[in-house]
Every structure is written in C-alpha cells, then in structure tokens.
Design an enzyme around this catalytic site. Structure first.
Site, PDB file in Angstrom:
ATOM      1  N   PHE A   1      36.680 -22.189 -43.696  1.00 45.19           N
ATOM      2  CA  PHE A   1      35.690 -21.341 -43.035  1.00 45.19           C
ATOM      3  C   PHE A   1      34.837 -22.092 -42.022  1.00 45.19           C
ATOM      4  O   PHE A   1      34.246 -21.498 -41.128  1.00 45.19           O
ATOM      5  CB  PHE A   1      34.773 -20.674 -44.077  1.00 45.19           C
ATOM      6  CG  PHE A   1      33.674 -21.584 -44.578  1.00 45.19           C
ATOM      7  CD1 PHE A   1      32.484 -21.721 -43.861  1.00 45.19           C
ATOM      8  CD2 PHE A   1      33.822 -22.331 -45.734  1.00 45.19           C
ATOM      9  CE1 PHE A   1      31.475 -22.580 -44.292  1.00 45.19           C
ATOM     10  CE2 PHE A   1      32.829 -23.195 -46.172  1.00 45.19           C
ATOM     11  CZ  PHE A   1      31.651 -23.315 -45.445  1.00 45.19           C
TER      12      PHE A   1
ATOM     13  N   GLU B   1      39.225 -16.234 -45.065  1.00 48.83           N
ATOM     14  CA  GLU B   1      38.895 -14.804 -45.203  1.00 48.83           C
ATOM     15  C   GLU B   1      37.385 -14.578 -45.088  1.00 48.83           C
ATOM     16  O   GLU B   1      36.918 -13.445 -45.052  1.00 48.83           O
ATOM     17  CB  GLU B   1      39.429 -14.255 -46.535  1.00 48.83           C
ATOM     18  CG  GLU B   1      38.839 -14.861 -47.806  1.00 48.83           C
ATOM     19  CD  GLU B   1      39.493 -16.184 -48.224  1.00 48.83           C
ATOM     20  OE1 GLU B   1      39.894 -16.982 -47.349  1.00 48.83           O
ATOM     21  OE2 GLU B   1      39.570 -16.428 -49.451  1.00 48.83           O
TER      22      GLU B   1
ATOM     23  N   SER C   1      39.169 -27.639 -49.070  1.00 47.41           N
ATOM     24  CA  SER C   1      38.592 -28.485 -50.123  1.00 47.41           C
ATOM     25  C   SER C   1      39.690 -29.269 -50.846  1.00 47.41           C
ATOM     26  O   SER C   1      40.858 -28.868 -50.854  1.00 47.41           O
ATOM     27  CB  SER C   1      37.832 -27.601 -51.109  1.00 47.41           C
ATOM     28  OG  SER C   1      38.732 -26.684 -51.698  1.00 47.41           O
TER      29      SER C   1
ATOM     30  N   CYS D   1      33.116 -31.336 -42.575  1.00 45.25           N
ATOM     31  CA  CYS D   1      33.775 -32.360 -43.396  1.00 45.25           C
ATOM     32  C   CYS D   1      33.417 -33.755 -42.900  1.00 45.25           C
ATOM     33  O   CYS D   1      33.675 -34.730 -43.583  1.00 45.25           O
ATOM     34  CB  CYS D   1      35.274 -32.172 -43.391  1.00 45.25           C
ATOM     35  SG  CYS D   1      35.961 -32.478 -41.781  1.00 45.25           S
TER      36      CYS D   1
ATOM     37  N   GLU E   1      31.037 -33.374 -53.507  1.00 46.15           N
ATOM     38  CA  GLU E   1      30.756 -32.873 -52.151  1.00 46.15           C
ATOM     39  C   GLU E   1      29.818 -31.674 -52.271  1.00 46.15           C
ATOM     40  O   GLU E   1      30.146 -30.691 -52.935  1.00 46.15           O
ATOM     41  CB  GLU E   1      32.066 -32.447 -51.475  1.00 46.15           C
ATOM     42  CG  GLU E   1      31.858 -31.949 -50.055  1.00 46.15           C
ATOM     43  CD  GLU E   1      33.140 -31.452 -49.398  1.00 46.15           C
ATOM     44  OE1 GLU E   1      33.919 -30.742 -50.044  1.00 46.15           O
ATOM     45  OE2 GLU E   1      33.339 -31.774 -48.210  1.00 46.15           O
TER      46      GLU E   1
HETATM   47  P1  NAD Z   1      38.722 -23.832 -49.380  1.00 49.37           P
HETATM   48  O1  NAD Z   1      39.561 -24.910 -49.950  1.00 49.37           O
HETATM   49  O2  NAD Z   1      37.970 -22.949 -50.307  1.00 49.37           O
HETATM   50  O3  NAD Z   1      39.621 -22.835 -48.488  1.00 49.37           O
HETATM   51  C1  NAD Z   1      40.498 -23.339 -47.499  1.00 49.37           C
HETATM   52  C2  NAD Z   1      41.660 -22.346 -47.355  1.00 49.37           C
HETATM   53  O4  NAD Z   1      42.371 -22.282 -48.600  1.00 49.37           O
HETATM   54  C3  NAD Z   1      41.218 -20.927 -47.017  1.00 49.37           C
HETATM   55  O5  NAD Z   1      42.094 -20.387 -46.053  1.00 49.37           O
HETATM   56  C4  NAD Z   1      41.329 -20.203 -48.358  1.00 49.37           C
HETATM   57  O6  NAD Z   1      41.648 -18.839 -48.214  1.00 49.37           O
HETATM   58  C5  NAD Z   1      42.461 -20.937 -49.054  1.00 49.37           C
HETATM   59  N1  NAD Z   1      42.300 -20.934 -50.514  1.00 49.37           N
HETATM   60  C6  NAD Z   1      41.128 -20.965 -51.211  1.00 49.37           C
HETATM   61  N2  NAD Z   1      41.363 -20.955 -52.541  1.00 49.37           N
HETATM   62  C7  NAD Z   1      42.723 -20.933 -52.682  1.00 49.37           C
HETATM   63  C8  NAD Z   1      43.588 -20.940 -53.820  1.00 49.37           C
HETATM   64  N3  NAD Z   1      43.109 -20.957 -55.070  1.00 49.37           N
HETATM   65  N4  NAD Z   1      44.914 -20.934 -53.609  1.00 49.37           N
HETATM   66  C9  NAD Z   1      45.422 -20.917 -52.352  1.00 49.37           C
HETATM   67  N5  NAD Z   1      44.639 -20.912 -51.242  1.00 49.37           N
HETATM   68  C10 NAD Z   1      43.315 -20.934 -51.394  1.00 49.37           C
HETATM   69  O7  NAD Z   1      37.737 -24.528 -48.324  1.00 49.37           O
HETATM   70  P2  NAD Z   1      36.525 -23.875 -47.533  1.00 49.37           P
HETATM   71  O8  NAD Z   1      35.404 -23.630 -48.481  1.00 49.37           O
HETATM   72  O9  NAD Z   1      36.997 -22.767 -46.682  1.00 49.37           O
HETATM   73  O10 NAD Z   1      36.146 -25.080 -46.547  1.00 49.37           O
HETATM   74  C11 NAD Z   1      35.285 -26.121 -46.904  1.00 49.37           C
HETATM   75  C12 NAD Z   1      36.043 -27.320 -47.400  1.00 49.37           C
HETATM   76  O11 NAD Z   1      36.967 -27.746 -46.396  1.00 49.37           O
HETATM   77  C13 NAD Z   1      35.145 -28.517 -47.658  1.00 49.37           C
HETATM   78  O12 NAD Z   1      35.592 -29.155 -48.820  1.00 49.37           O
HETATM   79  C14 NAD Z   1      35.375 -29.402 -46.438  1.00 49.37           C
HETATM   80  O13 NAD Z   1      35.135 -30.777 -46.643  1.00 49.37           O
HETATM   81  C15 NAD Z   1      36.806 -29.144 -46.167  1.00 49.37           C
HETATM   82  N6  NAD Z   1      37.162 -29.457 -44.790  1.00 49.37           N
HETATM   83  C16 NAD Z   1      37.903 -30.568 -44.565  1.00 49.37           C
HETATM   84  C17 NAD Z   1      38.234 -30.919 -43.277  1.00 49.37           C
HETATM   85  C18 NAD Z   1      39.049 -32.144 -42.998  1.00 49.37           C
HETATM   86  O14 NAD Z   1      39.486 -32.285 -41.881  1.00 49.37           O
HETATM   87  N7  NAD Z   1      39.285 -33.025 -43.961  1.00 49.37           N
HETATM   88  C19 NAD Z   1      37.804 -30.119 -42.204  1.00 49.37           C
HETATM   89  C20 NAD Z   1      37.062 -28.976 -42.475  1.00 49.37           C
HETATM   90  C21 NAD Z   1      36.748 -28.653 -43.778  1.00 49.37           C
END
Ligand code: NAD
Length: 495
Positions: free
Chosen positions: A148, A175, A225, A280, A381
């Site tokens: 997101f 989403e 994440s 991140c 985090e």
């Molecule tokens: P998230 O892991 O909750 O979601 C990321 C994606 O995974 C979304 O599209 C979501 O719909 C999907 N998803 C979520 N739960 C799922 C499941 N159980 N099974 C399958 N798919 C699933 O992450 P977020 O809250 O959207 O974003 C924040 C996180 O992203 C933080 O931890 C941040 O550090 C990380 N991030 C990392 C980078 C990087 O380059 N390393 C960059 C941006 C964000």
C-alpha cells in the site's frame, strides 16, 4: 458507492463478487468499494496475457520502448491527478506523492532504454567458422504483487521493465489504495499498449494464491511485509517460478560524535516521519555513539519535533498525513504503549495529535529514548512516525547491533570521518547504505534491495537486476560450413 474494478484485456471490468471498503484515512470515511478478484477472474487475466504474449514478444524492442516514451509524457501530464488519488487513499501529502511519482517515472525512463539493455553479447569466430551470441529472451507471463505504501512507484519498479523486455504482466496492487495504480495502468493503454500485455487484478489472498500457483505464471515480483514475502517466495518457488520477494525493514542511522548534529537532526526528522514513517527505507532507529552525542541528539530532535505539522493530504503545508487504516493506527499506538511498559523513555508522545480530524487515522511524530534490543519497539517493524534512540559507546557496537537485527534493508552513518565511513559501508550487513544520506534509495539505473530477511531471492528490484530478473538468457552457437566441406564424426569433446 464508487466501485473499483479490474483492468483485463484493455478494459475495466466489474464482475460480481466479494468487495472491500477503501478509506480516506484523513477523514476515516469509506469512499469506494474495491472488487476482490476471484480465482476465475485472475485466470481470465492470465489467459488474456498469455494470448497477447506471442505478438508482444515479437514486437521490436524499439517499438515497445516507444510506448514507454509516450507513457512517461502521460504520467507527467497527469501528475497532479495521480498525486490527488494517492493522497485520497494513502494519506500522503501532495509534495510527497509527487516525489513518489517522480521516482516511478525514472523507472519508466530506464525502461525506454530497452533496445540497448536487451541487445545481448556477440562473439565472432569462437571456432572455425563458428559464431556465438547470448540473447535475453522474455519469460512469458509474469506477475507483480505490491504494497500500500507506494501505490504508484512500486508497481512502476516492476511492469515497465518487464513489459519492455517482451513479457506480459499481471499486477495485483494493494487493496487498501488501488485507485492511483489503476489510473496509471489506464494511462499506459492510452500510450498505445496492446490489450492483454498489462492486466490489473485487485484482490487479496485468493488472487495472490492463484498467481503463485498458476502454471502459466513464469515469475513473481513481490514487495510487502516480511511474513508475506517469505510465504510468497516459498509458494512461488515450490511451484517452479522465479521469485524475488522484498520484505520489511528496521533501518538504523548511526550518529557519530563528530557528525554535523544540526544536519543529522534535519535528515533524521524527514527520514523518520516523512510519509508517517510508512516507508520501507524510513529511519526508525537512531543509534547515538557516546553519551554526549546522545543527549545533544535527543534534545535537538525534541525541539525540532515541536514544529512538525501533521494533517490531511489536501493541505500541502503539512509535513505528513495519517496512517493507512484504523487498525494500523491502533498497532502503532500499541508499540508506543509497549515501549513505556518495557522501560524506555517516551520523549515525545504522538498519540492524539490535536490539530487533526479526530476521525482520521493520525499519529504524530513520536520519539522514544533509552531503547534496547529485546523491546518490541526495537525488534519489530513499527511502520509509523516513531523514532527510537539506542545509546552505545562505539561505532563497532552500533554496527554489531545493526548486523544482529533480522532486517537489512537500509542504513546510514552520520559522520565527518572518511575512514569510518569507508569501513562502515564496506562491512555493514545491509543492502543499501547511506553516508550522510538518510534515505539511500538507489536511482533507477542501479537496483533496489535489502539483505537478510528484507529480501528473499537473489536479484534486486529494477535497474540492471530487473532486466536480469525479467529475461532468460539463451546462448546460440552457429556454424555455416563452406559448401563442399565435409567433416567426419567427432568423438572427443569439442574444444
Ligand atoms: P503486506 O505484506 O500486508 O501486503 C503486500 C501485498 O501482499 C498486498 O498486495 C496484499 O494484498 C498481499 N497480501 C497481504 N496478505 C496476504 C496473504 N496472507 N497472502 C497473500 N497475499 C497477501 O504489506 P503492506 O502492509 O501493504 O506494506 C507494508 C510493508 O511492505 C512493510 O512491511 C514495508 O516495509 C514493506 N515494504 C517493503 C519494501 C521493500 O522494498 N523492501 C517497499 C515497500 C514496502
């Protein structure tokens, strides 16, 4: 209420099925419903991409790049609308949203360079009358799953390069803030992309699992994440797919006693609280070396934080906006509470900032001192506007602390000592390192990625690693014997 659908085969579709509310986090109100794709909808998108692949793969790279040139122009012409959509659903202030978009556009600019990036390697006369070359072929249909916090930039890390390399792409954005991502994908179609080459499916786990297990998906790029990154990497790999899965972070900045303290305080304030800490690469731990440096740093940060301006995305004079959801706000407030219970010292408490809409998901800048490993606010985090301070006696102690942490995304050293800086960047176990640069996000012609549990897979995102990830090497050895020349069977290994 407005419905946010999927972009399949060049048109936006809104099939019946599960839905989820999308909020304006500045007011706490739901303004749209996003459709959550079923397995069948994702399969339809994959079929559309598979059908588009043969023609797209055979389109000259220069023509594919021309679509990206046009796309860049459209992104620039629509920048204000994109920033508004990001602000509406993410809460980012327009200056920050514009910065995110600009970094995304730079990835499109890199993709415009495709004919040069894909031209391969050639060796003439590797043997008598034999030439050999390596080419970079597209993989087929590839998928991207994005978080997101950068709804414009992170998808633009992925699909411009994948597409310009000849692949077709399925994007599954977050989403929680899907509108800017969908709007941008429509601009790419306006730029002349053939239908089916890029499909966007909104959704949740059902959509993701379909992509991870479908036999027609060749590779998966994920950013999100760490627990989900690990799951995506394991599931995609178990299904024979190439996968790069970028995860979470806990980025430390070391402040040395010789650092320019005023500069360090400004840099830390922006890097810790910008975008409400939902980056991140946000700095979430300041490691102060020596008691005197620590006392000066905490006092200067405390003073600087008095002028932080927190509020709605629509007021561009704000420094940062709300968190993404009420649940995330509660989680961040829980970390602040746990710090006080575990013996840390709360210097600035950002809970309940006064000037914000009480229905919005706001937490103000928070500073916590005397934090130690083992405390939840250090180990985990937080992903909010919370900076914790750890006090150590030497740079080596600070480096040991960073190396012991499970994440290794970004880090920074504030110092005037070149020898210390060189030792730090050479030895620290972190993927992206800044020296007096608090957010060392690599430019588009380098690649982005962390070490340890911040990245699962071998290749970083975008830049040269992105080209490697989205292509498969083929090496061809070719001989055209002169007419009339006959050679007998050769039983020894050719040399
Ligand atoms: P998230 O892991 O909750 O979601 C990321 C994606 O995974 C979304 O599209 C979501 O719909 C999907 N998803 C979520 N739960 C799922 C499941 N159980 N099974 C399958 N798919 C699933 O992450 P977020 O809250 O959207 O974003 C924040 C996180 O992203 C933080 O931890 C941040 O550090 C990380 N991030 C990392 C980078 C990087 O380059 N390393 C960059 C941006 C964000």
């Amino acid at each position: 209420m407005n419905q946010i659908g999927h972009l399949i085969n060049g048109v936006v579709v809104t099939p019946e099925g599960r839905q989820q509310a999308v909020y304006n986090p500045s007011t706490g109100e739901a303004h749209s419903q996003v459709l959550l794709a079923s397995k069948a909808t994702v399969e339809e998108a994959i079929a559309s991409a598979k059908a588009a692949f043969p023609a797209w793969r055979n389109t000259p790279a220069s023509k594919r790049a021309r679509v990206m040139f046009k796309f860049k122009e459209l992104l620039e012409a629509n920048a204000e609308e994109i920033a508004r959509l990001i602000g509406l659903e993410h809460g980012k202030i327009s200056h920050d949203a514009m910065g995110e978009l600009q970094r995304g556009i730079e990835n499109v600019e890199y993709a415009c360079y495709a004919p040069e990036l894909l031209k391969g390697e050639h060796s003439k006369n590797v043997g008598p009358g034999i030439d050999s070359w390596s080419e970079m072929q597209p993989l087929g249909v590839v998928a991207g799953i994005t978080p997101f916090n950068f709804p414009a930039m992170v998808p633009l890390w992925m699909y411009p390069l994948a597409i310009v390399s000849g692949n077709c792409f399925i994007l599954k954005p977050s989403e929680r803030d899907p509108s800017s991502t969908l709007f941008i994908a429509e601009l790419l179609h306006q730029a002349g992309l053939p239908a089916g080459v890029l499909n966007v499916v909104n959704g949740d786990k059902e959509a993701v699992d379909t992509l991870l297990t479908h036999p027609d998906i060749e590779a998966v790029s994920f950013v999100g994440s760490t627990p989900i990154a690990e799951y995506v990497y394991q599931t995609a790999s178990a299904h024979g797919k190439r996968c790069q899965a970028l995860g979470g972070a806990k980025n430390h900045a070391i402040v040395m006693p010789d650092a320019d303290m005023d500069n360090a305080v400004e840099a830390l304030t922006g890097a810790a609280f910008g975008s409400s800490g939902e980056r991140c690469m946000a700095i979430s731990v300041a490691v102060a070396v020596g008691e005197e440096a620590a006392n000066t740093l905490v006092e200067k940060l405390r003073k600087r934080m008095q002028s932080l301006k927190v509020g709605a995305y629509s007021d561009s004079s704000n420094d940062f906006g709300p968190l993404i959801t009420a649940a995330h706000q509660a989680k961040v407030e829980g970390y602040i509470q746990s710090a006080t219970e575990e013996g840390a010292v709360l210097v600035v408490d950002g809970r309940n900032p006064s000037e914000t809409d009480k229905h919005g998901f706001f937490v103000g800048g928070t500073l916590i001192d005397h934090v130690k490993p083992g405390m939840r606010c250090y180990d985990e985090e937080i992903f909010g506007p919370v900076l914790v301070v750890v006090r150590v006696d030497s740079m080596q102690q600070a480096m040991d602390l960073i190396d012991a942490h499970e994440y290794g995304n970004g880090t920074c050293l504030f110092t005037r000592d070149g020898e210390a800086a060189r030792y730090f960047s050479d030895n620290i176990k972190v993927g992206m390192v800044g020296i007096n640069v608090p957010l060392p996000v690599p430019v588009s012609y380098h690649s982005f990625g962390g070490w340890k549990r911040s990245l699962f897979g071998d290749l970083f995102a975008y830049g040269p690693d992105g080209v490697r990830f989205y292509t498969r090497r083929k090496t061809i050895t070719q001989r055209w014997p002169s007419s009339g020349v006959r050679e007998g069977a050769q039983f020894s290994f050719p040399s």
